[in-house]
Design an enzyme around this catalytic site. Structure first.
Site, mmCIF file in Angstrom:
data_model
loop_
_atom_site.group_PDB
_atom_site.id
_atom_site.type_symbol
_atom_site.label_atom_id
_atom_site.label_comp_id
_atom_site.label_asym_id
_atom_site.label_seq_id
_atom_site.Cartn_x
_atom_site.Cartn_y
_atom_site.Cartn_z
ATOM 1 N N GLU A 35 -88.381 -57.608 15.077
ATOM 2 C CA GLU A 35 -89.727 -57.261 14.610
ATOM 3 C C GLU A 35 -89.935 -55.748 14.583
ATOM 4 O O GLU A 35 -90.806 -55.258 13.878
ATOM 5 C CB GLU A 35 -90.802 -57.900 15.512
ATOM 6 C CG GLU A 35 -91.147 -59.310 15.071
ATOM 7 C CD GLU A 35 -92.376 -59.892 15.768
ATOM 8 O OE1 GLU A 35 -93.005 -59.206 16.598
ATOM 9 O OE2 GLU A 35 -92.688 -61.059 15.491
ATOM 10 N N HIS B 50 -66.327 -71.341 21.041
ATOM 11 C CA HIS B 50 -65.837 -72.593 20.464
ATOM 12 C C HIS B 50 -66.605 -72.981 19.210
ATOM 13 O O HIS B 50 -66.462 -74.089 18.711
ATOM 14 C CB HIS B 50 -65.916 -73.709 21.514
ATOM 15 C CG HIS B 50 -65.033 -73.428 22.697
ATOM 16 N ND1 HIS B 50 -63.796 -73.993 22.861
ATOM 17 C CD2 HIS B 50 -65.206 -72.589 23.751
ATOM 18 C CE1 HIS B 50 -63.248 -73.545 23.984
ATOM 19 N NE2 HIS B 50 -64.079 -72.684 24.540
ATOM 20 N N LYS C 18 -97.844 -66.449 7.011
ATOM 21 C CA LYS C 18 -99.125 -66.948 7.542
ATOM 22 C C LYS C 18 -100.126 -67.123 6.412
ATOM 23 O O LYS C 18 -100.815 -68.129 6.334
ATOM 24 C CB LYS C 18 -99.700 -65.958 8.565
ATOM 25 C CG LYS C 18 -98.987 -65.954 9.888
ATOM 26 C CD LYS C 18 -99.752 -65.101 10.887
ATOM 27 C CE LYS C 18 -98.949 -64.853 12.131
ATOM 28 N NZ LYS C 18 -99.477 -63.765 12.944
HETATM 29 O O1 PA5 Z 1 -94.657 -58.875 19.035
HETATM 30 C C1 PA5 Z 1 -95.643 -59.360 18.492
HETATM 31 O O2 PA5 Z 1 -96.653 -58.681 18.274
HETATM 32 C C2 PA5 Z 1 -95.693 -60.812 18.090
HETATM 33 O O3 PA5 Z 1 -94.486 -61.446 18.264
HETATM 34 C C3 PA5 Z 1 -96.737 -61.551 18.905
HETATM 35 O O4 PA5 Z 1 -96.422 -61.462 20.257
HETATM 36 C C4 PA5 Z 1 -96.836 -63.018 18.491
HETATM 37 O O5 PA5 Z 1 -97.026 -63.122 17.116
HETATM 38 C C5 PA5 Z 1 -98.008 -63.674 19.207
HETATM 39 O O6 PA5 Z 1 -99.199 -63.016 18.917
HETATM 40 P P1 PA5 Z 1 -100.487 -63.230 19.783
HETATM 41 O O7 PA5 Z 1 -100.212 -62.778 21.149
HETATM 42 O O8 PA5 Z 1 -101.546 -62.394 19.114
HETATM 43 O O9 PA5 Z 1 -100.820 -64.696 19.721
#
Ligand code: PA5
Length: 430
Positions: A286, A307, A421
């Site tokens: 990310e 394996h 989303k």
């Molecule tokens: O690193 C990030 O920002 C994302 O992976 C969030 O942690 C994930 O989408 C969950 O978001 P939230 O804590 O707003 O539910």
């Protein structure tokens, strides 16, 4: 240093001067991070969270953990991405990947809201049926659909089991300090809340209440975890790439990427580290995968995956490099017993500890893969404990920030995540 970066198996792929050539960029990026003047500078709270986390917050985390331990057989942690991976990684790493099955005095911990599978949630409800349960719902935005659904399901479960009032004392909410739907709901119902600092993004949040509450419920010393991260914070604050292994790792990754090594495999030889590898993948995926750039972070668990994926790594497309987590000493070791008739022909390893066999697997594999054209970076960790885990977390977080800046992306946003989303919501609404 509690972590040793071994570059012997990458030196034939990246030479010293290539690292040195990156020194000015590392220097500049170090300043950008320290002065909070680079891209995403509103999200640098993780850099010193181990030092500045409020003692009151730590106290209320410890108190809540003690209450959960005293009145619950099971804690359901509801969250996705950065809101659960860190906690799960630390628990499996320090306790066991079989944490829920081992004999212990602390509650079992299950994770929910990590998918949209009703069969998974149904099974979890079944497990909880005759048990005392608390839940810790974690969402910074407070509006993520996966944990949102799971929270509805488990809130209803608790309310049916304990009634509306008692269930309130079994719901712990970790969310934004000031805003969001979850915060509003928590305020309205008087649920105990824990803050996620504004300047810490999800994937960098393991050392806030996000990770610390579930980790404390598992009986792990959160103060030592933070001490480890604090030590790493000081150790990895040298701007010189030749003196700072964290920056050297970032520089090596960058050099390898420029040589078409597009995929990084984080390698472990302990199943307890499998979820840590998942945490790493989210952290780097990310943070770096932007603007049509970035190393694809992946992971393998050896010897299991030798394996399955071993053939590809040894002999397939030469687009891989490996970063090996080498745990030097294991806490529990089994001695392989001799067999009178040597029926399986394995007596040549009789009386040897299993850790010795695992070490031979590691050393043999590193040599084979390097020879096969896969650079291997090795991170030596003396042993798994709270301190070293905190240290390792900080190492990767800072290396990730530096890697993102070297790549020319903002490591602290995640605009790409919104696309699926949008489509999903428009399908749901129609
Ligand atoms: O690193 C990030 O920002 C994302 O992976 C969030 O942690 C994930 O989408 C969950 O978001 P939230 O804590 O707003 O539910």
């Amino acid at each position: 240093m509690f972590l040793k970066l071994i570059t012997d198996h990458v030196n034939s792929f990246v030479s010293e001067h290539e690292i040195e050539n990156l020194a000015p960029f590392i220097n500049t990026n170090h300043e950008l991070l320290n002065n909070k003047t680079g891209p995403g500078n509103n999200y640098l709270g993780w850099l010193d969270i181990a030092k500045k986390i409020n003692s009151k917050t730590l106290e209320s985390i410890t108190n809540a953990a003690n209450k959960i331990k005293s009145d619950s057989d099971i804690l359901i942690v509801i969250g996705i991405g950065g809101s659960y991976l860190g906690a799960r990684a630390v628990i499996e790493m320090i306790k066991s990947p079989l944490y829920n099955s081992i004999n212990k005095k602390n509650p079992d911990i299950y994770f929910a809201g990590t998918n949209i599978s009703s069969s998974y949630l149904s099974s979890l409800l079944e497990i909880c049926k005759d048990k005392d349960v608390s839940i810790n719902v974690i969402s910074k935005s407070g509006s993520t659909i996966e944990p949102g659904i799971a929270f509805r399901v488990f809130r209803e479960f608790l309310e049916k089991k304990y009634g509306k009032e008692e269930s309130k004392s079994r719901i712990y909410v970790t969310t934004d300090e000031h805003k969001g739907k979850l915060k509003e709901l928590a305020n309205h119902n008087n649920y105990q809340t824990f803050p996620i600092p504004d300047d810490v993004g999800g994937r960098f949040s393991v050392l806030t209440a996000v990770g610390l509450l579930p980790i404390a419920v598992a009986g792990i010393d959160i103060y030592e975890l933070l001490n480890g991260a604090k030590a790493a914070m000081y150790d990895y604050n040298n701007p010189s790439v030749l003196k700072n292994d964290c920056y050297k790792y970032a520089a090596l990754r960058n050099c390898l990427y420029r040589k078409n090594k597009l995929i990084e495999l984080l390698v472990c030889y302990e199943p307890g580290l499998n979820v840590f590898c998942e945490w790493f993948k989210q952290l780097f995926g990310e943070s770096e995968g932007k603007d049509q750039k970035g190393i694809f972070p992946s992971s393998v668990s050896f010897s299991t995956d030798l394996h399955s994926l071993g053939q590809y790594i040894q002999d397939g497309s030469r687009i891989l490099f490996e970063t090996v987590l080498d745990i030097k000493s294991t806490s529990k070791d089994l001695i392989i017993q001799p067999e009178d008739n040597d029926f399986d022909g394995l007596n040549f390893i009789a009386n040897k500890p299993m850790s010795f066999v695992n070490r031979c697997a590691l050393e043999g594999t590193v040599a084979a893969h390097t020879k096969g054209g896969v650079p291997n970076i090795i991170l030596e960790i003396p042993e798994i404990n709270e301190f070293n885990t905190g240290y390792l977390i900080f190492f990767f977080e800072k290396a990730c920030a530096m890697s993102g800046y070297l790549l020319g992306v903002n490591p602290f946003d995640q605009p790409g995540v919104e696309f699926y989303k949008k489509n999903m919501f428009s399908l749901l609404e129609s």
